[in-house]
Design a protein around this motif. Sequence first.
Motif, PDB file in Angstrom:
ATOM      1  N   GLU A 101       0.744  -1.200  -0.081  1.00 30.75           N
ATOM      2  CA  GLU A 101       0.032   0.027   0.063  1.00 30.75           C
ATOM      3  C   GLU A 101       0.847   1.273   0.120  1.00 30.75           C
ATOM      4  N   ILE A 110       1.101   5.011   0.996  1.00 31.00           N
ATOM      5  CA  ILE A 110       0.231   5.692   1.756  1.00 31.00           C
ATOM      6  C   ILE A 110       1.050   7.069   1.780  1.00 31.00           C
ATOM      7  N   THR A 164     -10.372   5.511  -0.088  1.00 31.71           N
ATOM      8  CA  THR A 164      -8.915   5.406  -0.476  1.00 31.71           C
ATOM      9  C   THR A 164      -8.337   6.812   0.141  1.00 31.71           C
ATOM     10  N   ARG A 218      -4.300   6.538   0.103  1.00 29.84           N
ATOM     11  CA  ARG A 218      -3.802   5.445  -0.541  1.00 29.84           C
ATOM     12  C   ARG A 218      -3.701   5.604  -2.026  1.00 29.84           C
TER      13      ARG A 218
END
Length: 214
Positions: A41, A43, A100, A115
């Motif tokens: 992921e 971030i 997200t 994200r």
Amino acid sequence: MNKEKNDLLKRLKDDRMYRTFSNLKVRSEQIETEDGKVTEEMIVEGQAVTFENPTVLFKCGETEYKEVIDRNAFNEADMTDVIFNYNHGGKVVARTRNKTLELFIDANGLNIRARLDGTEEGRKLYEEIKGGYIDKMSFCFTVQEESYDKEQHQWRVLKVEKLYDVSAVDFPAYDTTSISARSSRLVVAECEQKVLERTQSKKCKSKELLNLTY
């Protein structure tokens, strides 16, 4: 210069305001998907708004005009569908509607967590942020209620009407310049400066007359 002016006028038409902040950070998390695969992921995190922190919007004459975001300004704000993109344009790379993009309000301000691994544009943007090519963010909003302190030359945003987007920006075009202010704010500043100039002119004339008398 004309292009920049046209862009400014276009943005001011719907009364949207833009502010820049610089604490943009990235991190990655490894998660296991439903099929057992491990994915990363991407971030991005930062504080979009700092409460009770005077920010210089622009300077008119010798006077600095500032703004403070009240700590309760987002209590009634519409943040149902906020997007994350690049320079307030281009393809959306994160969004509150599909979870997200997350928004968090604490005692210090409004924080974001986005994200970016869901789209090709988002992954590219993440790498550019990670590499230090892009290190600032800007947010776009409209004001529902505000007050103005004439002595301090300072606006206080009491209620944000709607938060539209938080964007990664390569150049803080809206940071501490007159482009940060709505046209109505510039009018206030210009009117104050005209009154000040007239007052100073009268004082000078009175002083000259006094000197002539004696």
